[in-house]
Write an enzyme that holds these catalytic residues in place. Structure first.
Site, PDB file in Angstrom:
ATOM      1  N   GLY A  16       2.264   9.293   4.893  1.00 35.89           N
ATOM      2  CA  GLY A  16       1.879   9.571   6.279  1.00 35.89           C
ATOM      3  C   GLY A  16       1.867   8.287   7.110  1.00 35.89           C
ATOM      4  O   GLY A  16       2.309   8.279   8.263  1.00 35.89           O
ATOM      5  N   ASP A  17       1.380   7.212   6.511  1.00 40.87           N
ATOM      6  CA  ASP A  17       1.357   5.925   7.221  1.00 40.87           C
ATOM      7  C   ASP A  17       2.793   5.482   7.548  1.00 40.87           C
ATOM      8  O   ASP A  17       3.047   4.906   8.610  1.00 40.87           O
ATOM      9  CB  ASP A  17       0.686   4.834   6.369  1.00 40.87           C
ATOM     10  CG  ASP A  17      -0.722   5.221   5.941  1.00 40.87           C
ATOM     11  OD1 ASP A  17      -1.294   6.146   6.552  1.00 40.87           O
ATOM     12  OD2 ASP A  17      -1.238   4.607   4.987  1.00 40.87           O
TER      13      ASP A  17
HETATM   14  N1  LIG Z   1       7.123  14.508  -2.366  1.00 42.16           N
HETATM   15  C1  LIG Z   1       7.741  14.211  -1.216  1.00 42.16           C
HETATM   16  N2  LIG Z   1       9.092  14.262  -1.132  1.00 42.16           N
HETATM   17  C2  LIG Z   1       9.734  13.961   0.022  1.00 42.16           C
HETATM   18  N3  LIG Z   1       9.122  13.595   1.166  1.00 42.16           N
HETATM   19  C3  LIG Z   1       7.775  13.526   1.134  1.00 42.16           C
HETATM   20  C4  LIG Z   1       7.007  13.831  -0.040  1.00 42.16           C
HETATM   21  N4  LIG Z   1       5.701  13.664   0.252  1.00 42.16           N
HETATM   22  C5  LIG Z   1       5.651  13.258   1.544  1.00 42.16           C
HETATM   23  N5  LIG Z   1       6.885  13.180   2.084  1.00 42.16           N
HETATM   24  C6  LIG Z   1       7.256  12.774   3.438  1.00 42.16           C
HETATM   25  O1  LIG Z   1       6.186  12.053   4.008  1.00 42.16           O
HETATM   26  C7  LIG Z   1       5.683  12.718   5.161  1.00 42.16           C
HETATM   27  C8  LIG Z   1       4.175  12.503   5.235  1.00 42.16           C
HETATM   28  O2  LIG Z   1       3.579  13.052   4.087  1.00 42.16           O
HETATM   29  P1  LIG Z   1       2.154  13.774   4.078  1.00 42.16           P
HETATM   30  O3  LIG Z   1       2.227  15.029   4.876  1.00 42.16           O
HETATM   31  O4  LIG Z   1       1.753  13.886   2.666  1.00 42.16           O
HETATM   32  O5  LIG Z   1       1.279  12.705   4.871  1.00 42.16           O
HETATM   33  P2  LIG Z   1      -0.271  12.343   4.768  1.00 42.16           P
HETATM   34  O6  LIG Z   1      -0.998  13.450   4.091  1.00 42.16           O
HETATM   35  O7  LIG Z   1      -0.716  11.951   6.110  1.00 42.16           O
HETATM   36  O8  LIG Z   1      -0.239  11.063   3.836  1.00 42.16           O
HETATM   37  P3  LIG Z   1      -1.214   9.778   3.753  1.00 42.16           P
HETATM   38  O9  LIG Z   1      -2.275   9.935   4.798  1.00 42.16           O
HETATM   39  O10 LIG Z   1      -1.707   9.761   2.357  1.00 42.16           O
HETATM   40  O11 LIG Z   1      -0.351   8.585   4.029  1.00 42.16           O
HETATM   41  C9  LIG Z   1       6.135  14.167   5.011  1.00 42.16           C
HETATM   42  O12 LIG Z   1       6.233  14.808   6.273  1.00 42.16           O
HETATM   43  C10 LIG Z   1       7.489  13.984   4.341  1.00 42.16           C
HETATM   44  O13 LIG Z   1       8.490  13.660   5.290  1.00 42.16           O
HETATM   45 MG   LIG Z   2      -2.436  10.756   6.636  1.00 46.43          MG
END
Ligand SMILES: Nc1ncnc2c1ncn2[C@@H]1O[C@H](COP(=O)(O)OP(=O)(O)OP(=O)(O)O)[C@@H](O)[C@H]1O
Ligand SMILES: [Mg+2]
Length: 310
Positions: free
Chosen positions: A252-253
């Site tokens: 996400g970052d």
């Molecule tokens: N297993 C995966 N395979 C491919 N792309 C992924 C995967 N996990 C995350 N992503 C990519 O990363 C983006 C952000 O992931 P996620 O929705 O998990 O963010 P988050 O929960 O805010 O993460 P964090 O706050 O831990 O950094 C997703 O929209 C996707 O594009």
């Molecule tokens: Mg996040």
């Protein structure tokens, strides 16, 4: 200019041992230290993309000096407020079996004068060409309306705000109408009061309601399922890219970094969305929160599919 704000940075310490023995002497085979915290991760990724940012927030003690040292080494501009106490060191103990034990420190307590000093510093950076990235949790002593306050303050000077926070920090800051937000699925579900796994349609409707408040860009990340983007009149779904996942922490970052970098480069919405998908998927292929290389990002850019949602 991009200014990332990390109120609660941490040293991420990763320790490898054979098997953790409670009450015994454990010999560490390998230790790795990294500067962490959401805003700092965003700054590191912007740097990996060839962009520039200033990292600010609160640091304290020896751990704070280490963080500054790491950023200096990477030639990432940093301008923190020093507070008393000690910045958190979050230790992850990895055993050969794959078992993970985490030891997280509480971090410093921030005083009212420290908050004033930070607000003053941020005000100094705020003008029409500045994007503030407000990301992550806050330490003890910092009220939950802090992102609301910062957003109001810097908006008065024509600056923009990208918000990546959850719970009360998120809800309160929305009242000041940040310019870009990146909730993940769970954060958006919680905000919208959906106590179940929402369908993509429901997530889109919740995102549309946020747009109606005046937010310019809403990116909803959905882990490996990809993301939906609402920006400049476009509504787009991007399926997740197929990558070999190492660590999804910080994905996400990485997306926040791509949104900020694209803003600073004046990229078109389509290119911004592609960048978001490639950089975040690239981050998943690296160890921990290490940013992906430009080579990896370039090859992933080819794979991004944009599906316009009617
Ligand atoms: N297993 C995966 N395979 C491919 N792309 C992924 C995967 N996990 C995350 N992503 C990519 O990363 C983006 C952000 O992931 P996620 O929705 O998990 O963010 P988050 O929960 O805010 O993460 P964090 O706050 O831990 O950094 C997703 O929209 C996707 O594009
Ligand atoms: Mg996040």
């Amino acid at each position: 200019m991009i200014v990332t704000v990390t109120m609660n940075p941490a040293i991420d310490k990763t320790v490898d041992i054979d098997a953790l023995e409670r009450g015994g002497l454990n010999r560490i085979q390998h230790v790795e230290l990294d500067a962490g915290g959401k805003g700092i991760n965003v700054s590191k990724t912007i740097h990996a993309l060839g962009g520039k940012s200033v990292a600010t927030g609160f640091i304290a003690g020896n751990a704070g000096n280490i963080i500054r040292g790491v950023l200096d080494q990477w030639q990432i501009a940093n301008d923190f407020i020093e507070v008393s106490g000690e910045t958190r060191t979050n230790t992850k103990v990895f055993e050969k079996s794959g078992e993970l034990t985490e030891l997280n420190e509480p971090g410093p307590t921030v005083e009212e004068e420290d908050i004033k000093a930070l607000l003053h510093k941020l005000e100094g950076y705020a003008d029409q060409d500045t994007l503030f990235v407000l990301a992550g949790s806050v330490p003890q002593g910092v009220p939950k309306d802090i992102y609301y306050k910062i957003t109001e303050l810097v908006h008065q000077r024509g600056a923009k705000v990208l918000l990546d926070a959850d719970g009360e920090l998120f809800t309160k800051a929305l009242k000041a109408v940040p310019d870009i937000i990146k909730p993940n699925r769970v954060e958006l579900e919680q905000y919208a009061g959906m106590d179940y796994i929402a369908s993509e349609q429901e997530l889109l409707s919740a995102a549309e309601k946020l747009m109606e408040k005046g937010i310019g860009t809403v990116a909803v990340s959905m882990g490996k399922s990809g993301a939906v983007f609402l920006m400049e009149g476009m509504k787009v779904k991007c399926p997740g890219l197929k990558v070999k996942a190492h660590s999804t922490v910080g994905a996400g970052d990485a997306m926040v970094a791509a949104l900020s970098y694209s803003w600073s480069e004046g990229k078109l919405p389509e290119d911004t969305m592609k960048m978001c998908m490639a950089v975040s998927a690239g981050a998943v292929t690296t160890i921990g929160t290490k940013p992906p290389s430009m080579d990896v990002v370039s090859s992933l850019l080819e794979q991004v599919v944009l599906e316009e949602v009617k």
